[in-house]
Scaffold this active site. Structure first.
Site, PDB file in Angstrom:
ATOM      1  N   LYS A  27       0.817  -1.218   0.000  1.00  0.00           N
ATOM      2  CA  LYS A  27       0.000   0.000   0.000  1.00  0.00           C
ATOM      3  C   LYS A  27       0.843   1.257   0.000  1.00  0.00           C
ATOM      4  O   LYS A  27       0.389   2.301  -0.458  1.00  0.00           O
ATOM      5  CB  LYS A  27      -0.920  -0.003   1.213  1.00  0.00           C
ATOM      6  CG  LYS A  27      -0.199  -0.155   2.551  1.00  0.00           C
ATOM      7  CD  LYS A  27      -1.180  -0.438   3.661  1.00  0.00           C
ATOM      8  CE  LYS A  27      -0.455  -0.719   4.968  1.00  0.00           C
ATOM      9  NZ  LYS A  27      -1.380  -1.074   6.046  1.00  0.00           N
ATOM     10  N   GLU A  28       2.109   1.164   0.483  1.00  0.00           N
ATOM     11  CA  GLU A  28       2.926   2.372   0.491  1.00  0.00           C
ATOM     12  C   GLU A  28       4.247   2.223  -0.237  1.00  0.00           C
ATOM     13  O   GLU A  28       5.012   3.169  -0.333  1.00  0.00           O
ATOM     14  CB  GLU A  28       3.177   2.860   1.928  1.00  0.00           C
ATOM     15  CG  GLU A  28       4.321   2.186   2.662  1.00  0.00           C
ATOM     16  CD  GLU A  28       3.959   0.859   3.292  1.00  0.00           C
ATOM     17  OE1 GLU A  28       4.881   0.096   3.629  1.00  0.00           O
ATOM     18  OE2 GLU A  28       2.751   0.589   3.456  1.00  0.00           O
ATOM     19  N   GLU A 122      18.033  -6.223   4.762  1.00  0.00           N
ATOM     20  CA  GLU A 122      18.236  -7.650   4.562  1.00  0.00           C
ATOM     21  C   GLU A 122      16.971  -8.296   4.021  1.00  0.00           C
ATOM     22  O   GLU A 122      15.853  -7.847   4.270  1.00  0.00           O
ATOM     23  CB  GLU A 122      18.641  -8.331   5.869  1.00  0.00           C
ATOM     24  CG  GLU A 122      17.524  -8.450   6.887  1.00  0.00           C
ATOM     25  CD  GLU A 122      17.876  -9.390   8.036  1.00  0.00           C
ATOM     26  OE1 GLU A 122      18.376 -10.505   7.767  1.00  0.00           O
ATOM     27  OE2 GLU A 122      17.636  -9.008   9.195  1.00  0.00           O
ATOM     28  N   ASP A 168       0.097  -0.741  13.073  1.00  0.00           N
ATOM     29  CA  ASP A 168      -0.633  -1.374  11.972  1.00  0.00           C
ATOM     30  C   ASP A 168      -0.269  -2.848  11.884  1.00  0.00           C
ATOM     31  O   ASP A 168      -0.223  -3.432  10.815  1.00  0.00           O
ATOM     32  CB  ASP A 168      -0.309  -0.662  10.651  1.00  0.00           C
ATOM     33  CG  ASP A 168      -1.239  -1.075   9.508  1.00  0.00           C
ATOM     34  OD1 ASP A 168      -2.433  -1.299   9.763  1.00  0.00           O
ATOM     35  OD2 ASP A 168      -0.756  -1.181   8.362  1.00  0.00           O
ATOM     36  N   ASN A 173       1.652  -7.938   7.679  1.00  0.00           N
ATOM     37  CA  ASN A 173       2.983  -7.341   7.730  1.00  0.00           C
ATOM     38  C   ASN A 173       3.883  -8.035   8.749  1.00  0.00           C
ATOM     39  O   ASN A 173       4.665  -7.402   9.454  1.00  0.00           O
ATOM     40  CB  ASN A 173       2.923  -5.825   7.973  1.00  0.00           C
ATOM     41  CG  ASN A 173       1.927  -5.453   9.038  1.00  0.00           C
ATOM     42  OD1 ASN A 173       1.771  -6.177  10.016  1.00  0.00           O
ATOM     43  ND2 ASN A 173       1.255  -4.325   8.851  1.00  0.00           N
ATOM     44  N   ASP A 185       7.179  -3.430   7.826  1.00  0.00           N
ATOM     45  CA  ASP A 185       6.289  -2.298   7.518  1.00  0.00           C
ATOM     46  C   ASP A 185       6.030  -1.414   8.738  1.00  0.00           C
ATOM     47  O   ASP A 185       5.027  -1.555   9.428  1.00  0.00           O
ATOM     48  CB  ASP A 185       4.957  -2.795   6.948  1.00  0.00           C
ATOM     49  CG  ASP A 185       5.114  -3.435   5.590  1.00  0.00           C
ATOM     50  OD1 ASP A 185       6.164  -3.212   4.954  1.00  0.00           O
ATOM     51  OD2 ASP A 185       4.194  -4.159   5.162  1.00  0.00           O
TER      52      ASP A 185
END
Length: 286
Positions: A27-28, A122, A168, A173, A185
């Site tokens: 999404k980003e 990484e 979030d 994530n 994320d």
């Protein structure tokens, strides 16, 4: 594959040699597998604000530090310079959080460099040496669900002790590496002590873990780790090794109607975001 324009500068600077493939479209950001000498790493290329589906909500950016008062005024006015500064602050928030959490021993990808809106870090791998899958793409036995849930609750505690709330956190994530879950994320990470919404975000993060692993181990649905963790944090009694029970007795008293309505709105927003992530994940796999 041909290097995307945003990665060309890193090639010219000698930070990466080749781009292997696109790993993920989120999404980003877009994430690529890259080669750096004998090492395989990943490069996270942040999307411009106009291309992102994740909004820089005021709840997340509250009390974030800026370089100077001129930058802060520009961000408040929404000028072109201010929007650029806001973008830079949004991207650097993840970089700062990753370095901070890696130093605290939290299971996050090791950050290696940040240049021109590209984060080099990484590559998290599974037991076969391939890019690790997200939790959402995996199924677990009851024992595995309990083990991974406990690991992640402990990582949430370790993050909080380092002064950070993910904000979030969900199965979308978190990667399942060869040696266990790894949290990713973090551009929306907030300061635990400086953000008035930190408690609500932590409770939601832990609630998301409970809901996901509760699909495989239903007894986890009755735990209250989030409330227990925050109560210990508020009393100054939380450390990475503090024993947890998963039980918490809520105080009885007047109902905060405004708070309840905010929780309902947050739940709706989270479900909408979850559906969007599932759609994006389905599209990426086709």
């Amino acid at each position: 594959m041909k290097a995307p324009p945003r990665l060309q500068n890193l090639i010219e600077e000698g930070l990466i040699d080749t781009v292997v493939r696109q790993l993920m479209s989120g999404k980003e950001a877009l994430v690529y597998v890259v080669r750096c000498g004998d090492e395989t790493r990943c490069a996270k290329v942040y999307k411009e604000a106009t291309q992102r589906s994740f909004r820089q909500a005021v709840d997340y950016t509250e009390n974030r530090k800026t370089k100077n008062t001129r930058q802060a005024r520009a961000m408040a006015k929404g000028s072109k310079f201010g929007r650029q500064a806001q973008e830079a602050a949004w991207q650097s928030a993840e970089v700062d959080a990753l370095y901070r959490l890696a130093a605290a021993g939290v299971r996050v990808p090791k950050p290696l460099n940040f240049m021109d809106g590209v984060l080099l870090m990484e590559l998290v791998c599974d037991a076969n040496g391939d890019a690790a899958p997200r939790l959402n793409d995996s199924a677990f036995t009851v024992d595995e669900a309990h083990r991974h849930h406990l690991t992640l609750v402990r990582e949430v505690v370790r993050m909080l002790c380092a002064g950070v709330v993910h904000g979030d956190l969900s199965e979308f994530n978190i990667l399942l590496a060869a040696d266990g879950p790894v949290i990713i994320d973090l551009p929306q990470a907030v300061d635990a002590a400086g953000n008035n919404h930190a408690k609500r975000m932590l409770l939601r993060d832990v609630g998301n873990l409970r809901a996901f692993f509760g699909r495989f181990a239903p007894d986890l649905l009755h735990t209250e780790f989030g409330a227990e963790i925050w109560a210990l944090f508020e009393k100054g009694a939380l450390s990475p090794d503090t024993p947890l029970t998963g039980q918490f007795k809520h105080r009885s008293g007047p109902v905060d109607l405004g708070g309840v309505m905010r929780e309902i709105k947050d739940a709706r927003d989270e479900e909408a975001a979850r559906q969007l992530r599932m759609q994006q994940g389905g599209a990426a796999s086709r």
